[in-house]
Design a protein around this motif. Sequence first.
Motif, PDB file in Angstrom:
ATOM      1  N   ASN A 735       5.999   6.876  -4.236  1.00 42.13           N
ATOM      2  CA  ASN A 735       5.164   7.556  -3.344  1.00 42.13           C
ATOM      3  C   ASN A 735       4.018   6.593  -2.795  1.00 42.13           C
ATOM      4  N   ALA A 736       4.428   6.326  -1.440  1.00 46.32           N
ATOM      5  CA  ALA A 736       3.549   5.379  -0.559  1.00 46.32           C
ATOM      6  C   ALA A 736       2.395   6.177   0.321  1.00 46.32           C
ATOM      7  N   LEU A 737       2.056   7.349   0.005  1.00 44.78           N
ATOM      8  CA  LEU A 737       1.023   8.066   0.699  1.00 44.78           C
ATOM      9  C   LEU A 737      -0.411   7.464   0.743  1.00 44.78           C
ATOM     10  N   GLN A 738      -0.583   6.659  -0.285  1.00 44.56           N
ATOM     11  CA  GLN A 738      -1.678   5.668  -0.542  1.00 44.56           C
ATOM     12  C   GLN A 738      -1.195   4.536  -0.447  1.00 44.56           C
ATOM     13  N   PRO A 739      -1.998   3.276   0.006  1.00 45.02           N
ATOM     14  CA  PRO A 739      -1.547   1.927  -0.093  1.00 45.02           C
ATOM     15  C   PRO A 739      -0.748   1.453  -1.156  1.00 45.02           C
ATOM     16  N   LEU A 740       0.420   0.731  -0.791  1.00 43.22           N
ATOM     17  CA  LEU A 740       1.079   0.265  -2.037  1.00 43.22           C
ATOM     18  C   LEU A 740       1.273  -1.204  -1.672  1.00 43.22           C
ATOM     19  N   LEU A 741       1.015  -1.960  -2.797  1.00 42.26           N
ATOM     20  CA  LEU A 741       1.116  -3.459  -2.738  1.00 42.26           C
ATOM     21  C   LEU A 741       2.477  -3.762  -3.268  1.00 42.26           C
ATOM     22  N   VAL A 742       2.991  -4.668  -2.304  1.00 40.56           N
ATOM     23  CA  VAL A 742       4.619  -5.105  -2.646  1.00 40.56           C
ATOM     24  C   VAL A 742       4.358  -6.846  -2.682  1.00 40.56           C
ATOM     25  N   THR A 743       5.033  -7.311  -3.588  1.00 38.37           N
ATOM     26  CA  THR A 743       5.046  -8.866  -3.742  1.00 38.37           C
ATOM     27  C   THR A 743       6.474  -9.089  -3.725  1.00 38.37           C
ATOM     28  N   VAL A 744       6.947 -10.030  -2.862  1.00 38.37           N
ATOM     29  CA  VAL A 744       8.259 -10.558  -2.953  1.00 38.37           C
ATOM     30  C   VAL A 744       8.421 -12.017  -3.439  1.00 38.37           C
ATOM     31  N   GLU A 745       9.051 -12.502  -4.463  1.00 39.82           N
ATOM     32  CA  GLU A 745       9.068 -13.782  -4.960  1.00 39.82           C
ATOM     33  C   GLU A 745      10.498 -14.432  -5.025  1.00 39.82           C
ATOM     34  N   GLU A 746      10.606 -15.531  -4.450  1.00 43.39           N
ATOM     35  CA  GLU A 746      11.882 -16.166  -4.721  1.00 43.39           C
ATOM     36  C   GLU A 746      11.907 -16.517  -5.929  1.00 43.39           C
TER      37      GLU A 746
END
Length: 749
Positions: A735-746
């Motif tokens: 649920n992303a109705l509130q800000p969602l922190l996403v990290t993409v790491e190789e």
Amino acid sequence: MKTASRFIARLLIPVFYVWGLASGAAATPRPLPRTILALYDSTYDQEIQDTPIHQIVEMPLNHLGLIVRYHDINKGLPRLEEMQDVRGVITWFESDAMVDPLGFLAWADSQIASGRRIVVIGELSASRDFKNHVTPLSTINRFWDKLGLRSEDEWTTVTYAHRVVRRVPSMVEFERPLEGVLPAFAQMKKTDPSAVSYLKVRRESDSSSEWDLVVTNRNGGYIAGGYAHYHSRDFTQRQWYINPFEFFRIAFDTDNLPKPDTTTLMGRRIFYSHVDGDGWRNLTEVSGYKTRRALSAEVILSEVIRAFPDLPFTVAPIAADIDPEWYGTPESLDIARRILALPNVEAGTHTYSHPLDWKALVVETATTSGPTTILGMGAVLPSSMLKILSGLLDPAGKVAGESRARISTKYEKPRTYDLRPFDLDHEIRGSAAFISKLLPAGKKLEVVQWSGDTTPFEAVVAASRAAGLRNINGGATRYDEERLSYGWVSPLGRQVGSTWQIYASNSNENNYTELWTDRFFGFRYLTRTINNTESPRRVKPINVYYHMYSGEKLSSLRALKENLQYASSLEICPITAKDYAAIADGFYTTSIDLVGPSSWRIRNRGDLQTIRFDAASDWEIDFRNSTGIIGQRYETDRLYVTLDAAANAPIVTLQRRTSPLRPYLIQSRWRVSDFDREAKGFRFVATGYGTGFLKWKLPHAARVSVKARDHSGHEWKQELFTDPTGVLDLRIPLNALQPLLVTVEETGS
């Protein structure tokens, strides 16, 4: 190589021309004007929305990134110092006379001398003044010479023997062919060898009778009256003869202007849906609800809003429909609370008493309360509104005769609910305050949806903005078998004095159902407009706009659900109506500075986050020399650039296409911001409705670890591989109705 050469001619050469050959990287940034001044004559078109420029020209100009500002020629002409933000001037007059033709021609000459372009459609209106003093033809032709033309001061009214001898297919017969007897025309000849004539006619084999009817040159362009578009005698049908996108692109030289875009967000087409409260208390005829005398609003709640939890809905009740001190009932009030509590519902107001005829309310209020009390509660009326009211009243305080003749209405009374005297402040602030009491903690009402004829006067729009509300409605866009033309696609909004009314992007079901009297299934044809405004060019977002009375009939309910199902099947970025109105507001405030060859700084854009480049298939973002850019995406030959909402004044720089040197967003269902590169990857913040579908482009194929943390601290993690080209498809089921922190790491290659 041929395509690249063509794009250089359309984009880079104009940029170098503006900068000069010796500009270099250290040259001073130069603002690129985006405003087109539209001169109109209020003798014939009393309101801006009545002018042909607003009705059919403004939308193509908006698509080209241009703002249209209107000016009544009967109020004099703007001074040069008031024209700093003006790129060009357009006229579409209906007569051959004006107050001061000589003054107008001198003013027009000064505009061209200052580098502004002028487009004339139809009459120049400078042949004589209102005292019937004839303007010398030599004086008129000094102006026409600037556009590469010469007037013969004659009209061809009988055209049976005339034939088209030159037509440029990319410019003429765009939506309708020139068939049969040609329209009458003023006799004009091209005199400038560098000017381009796109439509030329001749009387039989007489070469001396050749006339040029559609022309552009370095100073603007000309379209003969009757050759811009066709309309039926009853004005129920209209179609373009010329291609307005192509003509105005050339005439106003927009190739070197990045286009602020209101149709696209995160590389996807915008979707929003808003509901006006009309019919809230109507008893439904839908099976399963009818027997217990359920209200239409309850049907919309159960069958629509709850049935599409992944889509946002902006719901705007009429306060009088739910206020027990007006016409509300415990049931209508309870349904409002239940609807507005849902997480996918944004609250709006559709006013308190539902004004129908806004112009009549100006007169009613001015004649009963006096102009200084129109806003109520001690509010001060803008001086511009006082001028409007003073024009409507005679010295005795009654409606002036001329103004009384102008006031006409198709409604039996100015407001649906007239339990109490009209009070503008109560309509806007009062309705917002009442509806806000029903909202759960954390929700805020931030948008007003205009009611009735949707033509609020300046003080009303100003009051909504003073109350901190966005505004929307009006426009009535359709593009289907019954309205088969871009001429029925409305512009972004309407100039209302010194402010703007934002139009809804599509018509509501009222316009498909003969004003809710017939064809209750008609709203299903909205899908034709959705498709036609997407291809061959995206000119509108997807907007499913309707009323609560769509829950009254089974056929109307089915049509509404079919539209939402269809929209759900498309690649969309769902947002609220308030969000869209904020993006549209950003279109009008955006400033663009040229800061280097193929490099622009974007300022004052508000919530607008997309810049578009046309004919750009061989070009891409130069990320090393750009700032505040999240991503880019190609649709046909158009490049949509996604800006980072966290960047105040991003720099957009183009380069020839090559292998990307850093990750970028291709497209996303969620709104992405606060992009930040890290040692082994990147991170960003996302919000949105439904499952998160995001597509990123990495510099190379890789294995990555993706972590997403929601507002409650819950974490989702997954190991993924890009495809061989480095494209990473993310599907984040949070649920992303509130800000969602996403990290993409190789984690590997």
